[in-house]
Design a protein around this motif. Structure first.
Motif, PDB file in Angstrom:
ATOM      1  N   ALA A   1       0.822  -1.214   0.000  1.00  0.00           N
ATOM      2  CA  ALA A   1       0.000   0.000   0.000  1.00  0.00           C
ATOM      3  C   ALA A   1       0.852   1.257   0.000  1.00  0.00           C
ATOM      4  O   ALA A   1       0.750   2.100   0.888  1.00  0.00           O
ATOM      5  N   SER A   2       1.686   1.383  -1.011  1.00  0.00           N
ATOM      6  CA  SER A   2       2.486   2.590  -1.204  1.00  0.00           C
ATOM      7  C   SER A   2       1.993   3.318  -2.440  1.00  0.00           C
ATOM      8  O   SER A   2       1.641   2.675  -3.442  1.00  0.00           O
ATOM      9  N   PRO A   3       1.975   4.647  -2.433  1.00  0.00           N
ATOM     10  CA  PRO A   3       1.581   5.370  -3.646  1.00  0.00           C
ATOM     11  C   PRO A   3       2.488   5.065  -4.824  1.00  0.00           C
ATOM     12  O   PRO A   3       2.092   5.212  -5.985  1.00  0.00           O
ATOM     13  N   GLY A   4       3.709   4.610  -4.559  1.00  0.00           N
ATOM     14  CA  GLY A   4       4.611   4.245  -5.639  1.00  0.00           C
ATOM     15  C   GLY A   4       4.135   3.056  -6.442  1.00  0.00           C
ATOM     16  O   GLY A   4       4.635   2.809  -7.534  1.00  0.00           O
ATOM     17  N   LEU A   5       3.143   2.340  -5.921  1.00  0.00           N
ATOM     18  CA  LEU A   5       2.595   1.201  -6.647  1.00  0.00           C
ATOM     19  C   LEU A   5       1.592   1.623  -7.704  1.00  0.00           C
ATOM     20  O   LEU A   5       1.186   0.808  -8.537  1.00  0.00           O
ATOM     21  N   TYR A   6       1.181   2.904  -7.665  1.00  0.00           N
ATOM     22  CA  TYR A   6       0.267   3.400  -8.691  1.00  0.00           C
ATOM     23  C   TYR A   6       0.624   4.804  -9.177  1.00  0.00           C
ATOM     24  O   TYR A   6       0.019   5.306 -10.123  1.00  0.00           O
ATOM     25  N   GLU A   7       1.616   5.448  -8.572  1.00  0.00           N
ATOM     26  CA  GLU A   7       2.076   6.770  -8.995  1.00  0.00           C
ATOM     27  C   GLU A   7       3.597   6.750  -9.164  1.00  0.00           C
ATOM     28  O   GLU A   7       4.305   6.123  -8.363  1.00  0.00           O
ATOM     29  N   PRO A   8       4.150   7.453 -10.169  1.00  0.00           N
ATOM     30  CA  PRO A   8       3.406   8.054 -11.272  1.00  0.00           C
ATOM     31  C   PRO A   8       2.764   6.979 -12.142  1.00  0.00           C
ATOM     32  O   PRO A   8       3.217   5.829 -12.153  1.00  0.00           O
ATOM     33  N   ALA A   9       1.724   7.358 -12.852  1.00  0.00           N
ATOM     34  CA  ALA A   9       0.961   6.398 -13.641  1.00  0.00           C
ATOM     35  C   ALA A   9       1.842   5.732 -14.694  1.00  0.00           C
ATOM     36  O   ALA A   9       2.693   6.370 -15.307  1.00  0.00           O
ATOM     37  N   SER A  10       1.622   4.436 -14.862  1.00  0.00           N
ATOM     38  CA  SER A  10       2.327   3.653 -15.877  1.00  0.00           C
ATOM     39  C   SER A  10       1.397   2.548 -16.346  1.00  0.00           C
ATOM     40  O   SER A  10       0.619   2.010 -15.539  1.00  0.00           O
ATOM     41  N   PRO A  11       1.442   2.177 -17.639  1.00  0.00           N
ATOM     42  CA  PRO A  11       0.625   1.053 -18.108  1.00  0.00           C
ATOM     43  C   PRO A  11       0.917  -0.240 -17.352  1.00  0.00           C
ATOM     44  O   PRO A  11       0.084  -1.137 -17.319  1.00  0.00           O
ATOM     45  N   TYR A  12       2.103  -0.319 -16.717  1.00  0.00           N
ATOM     46  CA  TYR A  12       2.511  -1.563 -16.077  1.00  0.00           C
ATOM     47  C   TYR A  12       2.138  -1.616 -14.597  1.00  0.00           C
ATOM     48  O   TYR A  12       2.472  -2.586 -13.913  1.00  0.00           O
ATOM     49  N   LYS A  13       1.439  -0.592 -14.103  1.00  0.00           N
ATOM     50  CA  LYS A  13       0.983  -0.566 -12.715  1.00  0.00           C
ATOM     51  C   LYS A  13      -0.533  -0.725 -12.660  1.00  0.00           C
ATOM     52  O   LYS A  13      -1.264  -0.007 -13.337  1.00  0.00           O
ATOM     53  N   MET A  14      -1.001  -1.664 -11.819  1.00  0.00           N
ATOM     54  CA  MET A  14      -2.436  -1.838 -11.572  1.00  0.00           C
ATOM     55  C   MET A  14      -2.584  -2.174 -10.094  1.00  0.00           C
ATOM     56  O   MET A  14      -2.241  -3.281  -9.669  1.00  0.00           O
ATOM     57  N   ALA A  15      -3.061  -1.230  -9.279  1.00  0.00           N
ATOM     58  CA  ALA A  15      -3.095  -1.402  -7.826  1.00  0.00           C
ATOM     59  C   ALA A  15      -4.517  -1.343  -7.284  1.00  0.00           C
ATOM     60  O   ALA A  15      -5.416  -0.804  -7.932  1.00  0.00           O
ATOM     61  N   MET A  16      -4.693  -1.889  -6.097  1.00  0.00           N
ATOM     62  CA  MET A  16      -6.009  -1.904  -5.473  1.00  0.00           C
ATOM     63  C   MET A  16      -6.014  -1.280  -4.086  1.00  0.00           C
ATOM     64  O   MET A  16      -7.053  -0.820  -3.623  1.00  0.00           O
ATOM     65  N   ALA A  17      -4.900  -1.267  -3.387  1.00  0.00           N
ATOM     66  CA  ALA A  17      -4.873  -0.812  -2.003  1.00  0.00           C
ATOM     67  C   ALA A  17      -4.515   0.669  -1.920  1.00  0.00           C
ATOM     68  O   ALA A  17      -3.474   1.087  -2.429  1.00  0.00           O
ATOM     69  N   PRO A  18      -5.348   1.481  -1.263  1.00  0.00           N
ATOM     70  CA  PRO A  18      -4.944   2.867  -1.009  1.00  0.00           C
ATOM     71  C   PRO A  18      -3.681   2.873  -0.168  1.00  0.00           C
ATOM     72  O   PRO A  18      -3.405   1.917   0.562  1.00  0.00           O
ATOM     73  N   SER A  19      -2.905   3.918  -0.261  1.00  0.00           N
ATOM     74  CA  SER A  19      -1.623   3.953   0.427  1.00  0.00           C
ATOM     75  C   SER A  19      -1.814   3.842   1.936  1.00  0.00           C
ATOM     76  O   SER A  19      -2.850   4.217   2.493  1.00  0.00           O
ATOM     77  N   TYR A  20      -0.778   3.338   2.609  1.00  0.00           N
ATOM     78  CA  TYR A  20      -0.813   3.280   4.068  1.00  0.00           C
ATOM     79  C   TYR A  20      -0.989   4.675   4.658  1.00  0.00           C
ATOM     80  O   TYR A  20      -1.633   4.851   5.690  1.00  0.00           O
ATOM     81  N   ALA A  21      -0.416   5.673   3.990  1.00  0.00           N
ATOM     82  CA  ALA A  21      -0.558   7.043   4.476  1.00  0.00           C
ATOM     83  C   ALA A  21      -2.012   7.508   4.408  1.00  0.00           C
ATOM     84  O   ALA A  21      -2.557   8.060   5.367  1.00  0.00           O
ATOM     85  N   ASP A  22      -2.660   7.279   3.263  1.00  0.00           N
ATOM     86  CA  ASP A  22      -4.059   7.689   3.114  1.00  0.00           C
ATOM     87  C   ASP A  22      -4.968   6.922   4.068  1.00  0.00           C
ATOM     88  O   ASP A  22      -5.896   7.477   4.658  1.00  0.00           O
ATOM     89  N   ALA A  23      -4.714   5.613   4.199  1.00  0.00           N
ATOM     90  CA  ALA A  23      -5.528   4.795   5.101  1.00  0.00           C
ATOM     91  C   ALA A  23      -5.340   5.225   6.547  1.00  0.00           C
ATOM     92  O   ALA A  23      -6.306   5.256   7.335  1.00  0.00           O
ATOM     93  N   ALA A  24      -4.101   5.567   6.931  1.00  0.00           N
ATOM     94  CA  ALA A  24      -3.847   6.039   8.292  1.00  0.00           C
ATOM     95  C   ALA A  24      -4.601   7.332   8.565  1.00  0.00           C
ATOM     96  O   ALA A  24      -5.241   7.493   9.616  1.00  0.00           O
ATOM     97  N   ALA A  25      -4.530   8.257   7.625  1.00  0.00           N
ATOM     98  CA  ALA A  25      -5.211   9.539   7.815  1.00  0.00           C
ATOM     99  C   ALA A  25      -6.715   9.355   7.951  1.00  0.00           C
ATOM    100  O   ALA A  25      -7.362   9.955   8.828  1.00  0.00           O
ATOM    101  N   ALA A  26      -7.304   8.513   7.089  1.00  0.00           N
ATOM    102  CA  ALA A  26      -8.742   8.251   7.164  1.00  0.00           C
ATOM    103  C   ALA A  26      -9.113   7.620   8.491  1.00  0.00           C
ATOM    104  O   ALA A  26     -10.122   7.974   9.126  1.00  0.00           O
ATOM    105  N   SER A  27      -8.304   6.670   8.949  1.00  0.00           N
ATOM    106  CA  SER A  27      -8.571   5.985  10.213  1.00  0.00           C
ATOM    107  C   SER A  27      -8.503   6.947  11.388  1.00  0.00           C
ATOM    108  O   SER A  27      -9.318   6.887  12.315  1.00  0.00           O
ATOM    109  N   LEU A  28      -7.516   7.839  11.350  1.00  0.00           N
ATOM    110  CA  LEU A  28      -7.335   8.770  12.467  1.00  0.00           C
ATOM    111  C   LEU A  28      -8.438   9.812  12.525  1.00  0.00           C
ATOM    112  O   LEU A  28      -8.853  10.229  13.616  1.00  0.00           O
TER     113      LEU A  28
END
Length: 388
Positions: free
Chosen positions: A129-156
């Motif tokens: 769950a790192s933004p590097g798994l989907y950013e910057p955009a590339s045809p070779y990246k396909m991710a499903m999990a929001p970043s740990y940072a975004d998930a932490a912020a939402a949880s808090l």
């Protein structure tokens, strides 16, 4: 640039790359999985491998993808980024895989990503769950999990509105996974004006958390965002309970797993975690889930967990995109199909799938869950993942 022009440019870049020689033949598609089968999250890795194999057996049993059977190459990286790079290089140069599906581990994924992009190998639904798994955009990246940072912020945001703790603290693993989670805590702190009273780290694979727990207790932390992997989450919470220190513990996406209450027992009662894929329990009221659990258990002799479902779903997504790409499966046709394929929430409760050329993340929501009577239960509906 128009959307059509962007797609054309992306496909032209793909066409200019070397063909993946034997990754796709008339009869087979070579896929790989990098996972942990002998390291600190080997329990998750075993789940992942089983879930992926279950999906592949179903796909191959139904005739494959346009008549091609899926051939799976398995490599154990022991949750070690250096081993992951070596294993990925083997998959690319010797096994000639078309894609890696359900790669387990944020740190290992980030170590391998440059190699995959350089060699034009797709990274499908990594279990990280790192933004590097989907950013910057590339045809070779396909991710499903929001970043740990975004998930932490939402949880808090939810925790400080609903649980109303006094002191925000953090315990985190000192690697990409832990620091990404800590970044979300820091973003929340800055945006909401909530001071981080204490933040303490440990090295990957640690077994003794006494000094970290003493620091959190001494700082009067009544809320701890615990960015730890499986054994470390259980070990740190257990250490706190042992000395009578009882803050609210809120874990990451990686802590929502059947092994947490199974291994930690009573000490895990009341801990929270973020989630986006439902854990498949045998007594689930959804008959499709109950049937899936029974089939998995019969196949592997054990109950499935979160990572079983995650990998199973990742393979189902790959198959749907590859099927929609047509009989002539190439990197170009697969990349175009990925941008055009839309999948609804499935019968098992897995998220919808919808990506584009510019947005490679198919899901941006999390829900809060809590351990009660030895099982995870949902506390909230899906919440938007926050990014301050």
């Amino acid at each position: 640039m128009t959307h059509f022009a962007k797609v054309t440019a992306a496909l032209a870049a793909l066409a200019a790359s070397p063909a993946l020689a034997q990754s796709v033949t008339d009869d087979t598609i070579n896929l790989g999985i990098l996972t942990d089968l002998s390291g600190p999250v080997a329990i998750y890795g075993s789940e992942s491998l089983n879930g992926l194999r279950m999906a592949i057996d179903e796909i191959n049993g139904a005739g494959g993808i346009h008549g091609r059977k899926v051939n799976l190459v398995v490599e154990d990286h022991s949750y070690d980024p250096k081993k992951a790079v070596l294993a990925a290089n083997k998959m690319i140069t010797r096994d000639e895989v078309f894609a890696i599906v359900g790669h387990l581990g944020t740190a290992t994924n980030m170590a391998v990503m440059p190699l995959l992009l350089e060699n034009k190998v797709f990274n499908i639904m990594p279990q990280g769950a790192s933004p590097g798994l989907y950013e910057p955009a590339s045809p070779y990246k396909m991710a499903m999990a929001p970043s740990y940072a975004d998930a932490a912020a939402a949880s808090l945001v939810w925790a400080f509105e609903e649980l109303k703790p006094n002191h925000l603290c953090a315990l985190y693993q000192d690697d990409d996974f832990g620091r990404s989670s800590l970044a979300g805590v820091e973003a929340f702190s800055e945006a909401k004006g909530v001071e981080i009273v204490e933040a303490t780290s440990y090295k990957r694979g640690a077994t003794d958390f006494s000094s970290q727990i003493q620091r959190l207790s001494a700082a009067d932390c009544d809320f701890v965002y615990n960015a730890s992997t499986l054994r470390e989450f259980v070990g740190s919470v257990t250490e706190a309970r042992k000395i009578g220190y009882d803050p609210i513990f809120l874990g990451t996406l990686s802590n929502y797993a059947i092994q947490v209450p199974a291994l930690g027992g009573e000490a895990m009662e009341g801990v929270y975690a973020a989630a986006f894929i439902p854990i498949p329990y045998a007594d689930d009221p959804n008959p499709a889930v109950a049937e899936w659990v029974a089939k998995y258990t019969d196949s592997f002799g054990e109950a499935p967990g979160l990572y079983s479902m995650f990998a199973y779903y990742a393979m189902q997504v790959f198959a749907a995109v590859a099927e929609n790409a047509g009989a002539d499966l190439t990197p170009e046709s697969f990349a175009a199909s990925a941008n055009e394929t839309e999948l609804p929430v499935d019968a098992l409760g897995n998220p919808a799938f919808n990506i584009s050329e510019d947005d490679r993340l198919s899901n941006r929501q999390v829900r809060i869950t809590r351990v009660a009577n030895g099982k995870w239960e949902n506390v909230t509906d899906l919440l938007p993942a926050r990014d301050f």
